[in-house]
Structures are given as structure tokens and as C-alpha cells.
Design a protein around this motif. Structure first.
Motif, PDB file in Angstrom:
ATOM      1  N   ARG A   1       0.828  -1.208   0.000  1.00 22.70           N
ATOM      2  CA  ARG A   1       0.000   0.000   0.000  1.00 22.70           C
ATOM      3  C   ARG A   1       0.863   1.259   0.000  1.00 22.70           C
ATOM      4  O   ARG A   1       0.637   2.189  -0.791  1.00 22.70           O
ATOM      5  CB  ARG A   1      -0.917   0.000   1.228  1.00 22.70           C
ATOM      6  N   CYS A   2       1.872   1.308   0.862  1.00 25.54           N
ATOM      7  CA  CYS A   2       2.736   2.490   0.932  1.00 25.54           C
ATOM      8  C   CYS A   2       3.568   2.643  -0.338  1.00 25.54           C
ATOM      9  O   CYS A   2       3.729   3.756  -0.851  1.00 25.54           O
ATOM     10  CB  CYS A   2       3.645   2.412   2.152  1.00 25.54           C
TER      11      CYS A   2
ATOM     12  N   ALA B   1       1.406   3.902  -3.110  1.00 22.91           N
ATOM     13  CA  ALA B   1       0.948   5.266  -2.854  1.00 22.91           C
ATOM     14  C   ALA B   1       2.074   6.278  -3.064  1.00 22.91           C
ATOM     15  O   ALA B   1       1.856   7.372  -3.577  1.00 22.91           O
ATOM     16  CB  ALA B   1       0.400   5.381  -1.428  1.00 22.91           C
TER      17      ALA B   1
ATOM     18  N   TRP C   1       5.767  13.595   0.055  1.00 25.62           N
ATOM     19  CA  TRP C   1       4.946  12.469   0.503  1.00 25.62           C
ATOM     20  C   TRP C   1       5.282  12.092   1.946  1.00 25.62           C
ATOM     21  O   TRP C   1       6.441  11.854   2.275  1.00 25.62           O
ATOM     22  CB  TRP C   1       5.176  11.279  -0.412  1.00 25.62           C
TER      23      TRP C   1
ATOM     24  N   LYS D   1       0.151   7.506   3.003  1.00 23.61           N
ATOM     25  CA  LYS D   1      -0.966   7.357   2.083  1.00 23.61           C
ATOM     26  C   LYS D   1      -1.952   8.530   2.233  1.00 23.61           C
ATOM     27  O   LYS D   1      -2.443   8.793   3.318  1.00 23.61           O
ATOM     28  CB  LYS D   1      -1.688   6.035   2.331  1.00 23.61           C
ATOM     29  N   ASP D   2      -2.175   9.238   1.102  1.00 21.64           N
ATOM     30  CA  ASP D   2      -3.062  10.415   1.067  1.00 21.64           C
ATOM     31  C   ASP D   2      -2.644  11.508   2.036  1.00 21.64           C
ATOM     32  O   ASP D   2      -3.463  12.300   2.504  1.00 21.64           O
ATOM     33  CB  ASP D   2      -4.518   9.996   1.363  1.00 21.64           C
ATOM     34  N   ASP D   3      -1.362  11.559   2.347  1.00 21.96           N
ATOM     35  CA  ASP D   3      -0.854  12.536   3.318  1.00 21.96           C
ATOM     36  C   ASP D   3       0.399  13.205   2.745  1.00 21.96           C
ATOM     37  O   ASP D   3       1.433  12.563   2.562  1.00 21.96           O
ATOM     38  CB  ASP D   3      -0.523  11.837   4.642  1.00 21.96           C
ATOM     39  N   TYR D   4       0.276  14.502   2.443  1.00 26.83           N
ATOM     40  CA  TYR D   4       1.382  15.243   1.838  1.00 26.83           C
ATOM     41  C   TYR D   4       1.675  16.491   2.677  1.00 26.83           C
ATOM     42  O   TYR D   4       0.807  17.030   3.355  1.00 26.83           O
ATOM     43  CB  TYR D   4       1.031  15.673   0.398  1.00 26.83           C
TER      44      TYR D   4
END
Length: 340
Positions: free
Chosen positions: A272-273, A276, A330, A333-336
Motif C-alpha cells: 500500500r505504501c 501510494a 509524501w 498514504k493520502d498525506d502530503y
């Protein structure tokens, strides 16, 4: 030289210059990567040893000398004769038979056969792409805006190479190329892929070919899966979740940004990571944690893989320094996080 000017002049040089091989493209890529990794002098110049350029060119071609499906080994020189990639393929096979998997490992252990090979090929690189890179059209010479090539304007010998020793990028060039690196390398890879298609007589699918030419050799990273997994306590480097059977070896600093296949730049991550993150640049925290891990030297030695700790550290400094304000880094996941 500001980044836009640097990118535009290099792109124009490559677009208008005559090429009978991909050597000029490899040379420019090597110079760009070195500019990312090394700080220029206070006057804005950057001295690059000729042998360092050759080592980088060899590393760029190393994976490209694998067989490409039914086509076998791809040609990167028009016409007949023994090419640079033929020579690299031959030493790649010989070193592999002795358990040496990469030119970086060969350099680290100071393998005599490899170092002699690199010395010989420095003459070829000096006589061909370094000498002729800034000749835009056959028979005429562009201003040597990257480096002074006047001493390369005749048939070189090993003694000449040892005397000249290095090229010096003109003031501002190194900084300009560093800041324009992502844009330029994307353009160069497109040209490189196009040239390989034109040189080889068989039909080649462009997207698959580009991945083959410039992607990391993932099969070569498999030997690090278990050692990295154990080092991380069977936890994903990024999210700290428990790793299952699907473990990915990921480049912390993306391979497409800077091709460093060293243990210091590699981590075990869950699927997943890894999917992503893709080719995005991580937050500094991830890079600093990767560089701060213990036992990296032991893993590199046991797996016979290069460590490249200093190269990874230097590249991280250059990459973050060149990022425009507001770039997204990055974190997960979905976190920037916005680069400041």
C-alpha cells in the motif's frame, strides 16, 4: 545560469546536435546527476573528474545491457563495430560470474578488473561525447556554455586524459542543471528511447522500452528483502504496520529522480505504501531516518550490495535544495506536506 535557461540551452543542444549513438544523452544525464549530488564551489563552478563521469555513464548503461525479450541486447550505436554498450555488457557478464552485481559494488571493493575497464573507457568517453557534446551541427561549434572543451579537440590518449583530469562546469551551470534536473531528465529519456527505437531494426514498443531502459532492476533488489525486513523488525518503513508476504523494496529518494541503488536509499515497505508513494519525493523525516539506520554496512556486505550512504546523503541535500516552494512531499498514504 537560471534553471529555465539551462534547461532550454541543453534541450536545444540535444535536439539540434547530430547523434550516431546515445552517448551524449548518457553524458548529460551523468552530469545532471552529479550536479544534484555535489555542491558547486563558491564561484559557482563545479569540477568533475573524467573518471567519475565514466563511472556514471557505465552505471547508466549497466541495466540496459540486459537482454530485452526476444530482441536480445539492444544496440545504442549506429553502424557496425564494438560499441561502449558491447564493452559494458562483456564486463557485466564477467563480474556477475564472480558474484559482483553492479559497478558501484565493484568500485567499493576496488575490483581491479573493473577499475582497469573504467580507465580504458574514460578514453572513449573523452574522445566521443565529452569532446563533441557542445558541437550542435557537424562542422560548427556552439559556444562551450557548459564547460571549456578546447583541450578535447584532437585525438585523445590516456596521457591526455590523465593530464586534463576533469571538466569544469561554468559558473551557474551546476546550480541551473540541479534545479532543472527533473524536467531535463524527462526530456532526455524521451529522446533516448526514440534513438534506441531508430537504431534497432526490430519493432520496439515505446512504453515498455522506456521502462526497461530507465527503470530499476527490481529482480536485483530481491536479495535485500529479508535483510531489510529483519532490520525494520518486520514493520513497514513508512507506516510501521506489520509486513505480510507482499514486501516491496522501495527507493526512498525515487529512482526516477536520482538512480541510487544503494542500501542507504532502500527500505522494506508494504504494498500500500509503495504504490501510494510511487515516484514522489518523501518528507525529509523519511530520508533522515533511512540514513540514520544502524547495521546498513553489515547488510551491504552480506548481500554484496553497495552502501552508497554518502551519495544518498549528498543527493538528498541537493534534491531538497532544488525543490520549488510549495512542492508536495509524501508523508504517507493520502498525506502530503508542502515544501517550504
Amino acid at each position: 545560469m537560471d534553471p529555465i535557461t539551462a534547461a532550454a540551452r541543453v534541450a536545444m543542444l540535444l535536439e539540434t546536435g547530430a547523434r550516431s549513438a546515445t552517448y551524449k544523452l548518457a553524458l548529460v544525464t551523468a552530469i545532471i546527476d552529479i550536479c544534484v549530488e555535489y555542491e558547486p564551489a563558491p564561484d559557482g563552478t563545479l569540477a568533475i573528474p573524467l573518471q567519475e563521469i565514466t563511472h556514471r555513464v557505465i552505471a547508466l548503461y549497466w541495466n540496459q545491457t540486459r537482454t530485452f525479450g526476444e530482441q536480445g541486447r539492444l544496440r545504442q550505436l549506429k553502424g557496425s563495430g564494438r560499441s561502449l554498450t558491447d564493452a559494458i555488457a562483456a564486463i557485466r557478464d564477467r563480474l556477475a560470474a564472480r558474484g559482483i552485481k553492479s559497478p558501484e559494488v565493484a568500485r567499493e571493493i576496488e575490483d581491479r578488473e573493473y577499475l582497469n575497464f573504467a580507465r580504458t573507457e574514460t578514453l572513449r568517453v573523452s574522445n566521443m561525447p565529452i569532446k563533441h557534446l557542445q558541437t550542435a551541427v557537424k562542422g560548427s561549434h556552439d559556444t562551450d556554455f557548459l564547460y571549456d572543451a578546447s583541450e578535447f579537440q584532437r585525438e585523445m590518449t590516456h596521457r591526455d586524459v590523465e593530464r586534463i583530469n576533469h571538466i569544469v562546469l561554468r559558473p551557474g551551470v551546476a546550480d541551473g542543471l540541479r534545479h532543472a534536473s527533473t524536467l531535463l531528465k524527462t526530456y532526455i529519456r524521451a529522446l533516448w528511447t526514440r534513438d534506441v527505437i531508430a537504431i534497432n531494426p526490430t519493432e520496439l514498443e515505446e512504453n515498455r522500452l522506456e521502462q526497461f531502459l530507465f527503470g530499476s532492476d527490481r529482480t536485483g533488489l530481491s536479495a535485500l528483502t529479508n535483510p531489510l525486513r529483519e532490520l525494520q523488525g518486520n514493520r513497514c518503513f513508512y507506516c510501521d504496520s506489520r509486513l505480510n508476504s507482499s514486501v516491496h523494496v522501495d527507493h526512498v529518494l525515487p529512482w526516477s529522480v536520482i538512480p541510487i541503488d544503494g542500501v542507504a536509499n532502500l527500505v522494506a515497505a508494504d504494498q500500500r505504501c509503495n504504490l501510494a508513494k510511487r515516484a514522489t519525493i518523501p518528507v525529509r523525516e523519511h530520508t533522515e531516518r533511512a540514513l540514520g539506520r544502524t547495521d546498513l554496512k553489515t547488510i551491504a556486505k552480506l548481500a554484496r550490495f553497495p552502501l552508497l550512504h554518502e551519495r544518498t546523503r549528498s543527493a538528498s541535500v541537493g534534491i531538497y535544495a532544488a525543490l520549488p516552494h510549495g512542492s508536495l512531499l509524501w508523508r504517507g498514504k493520502d498525506d502530503y506536506l508542502e515544501h517550504i
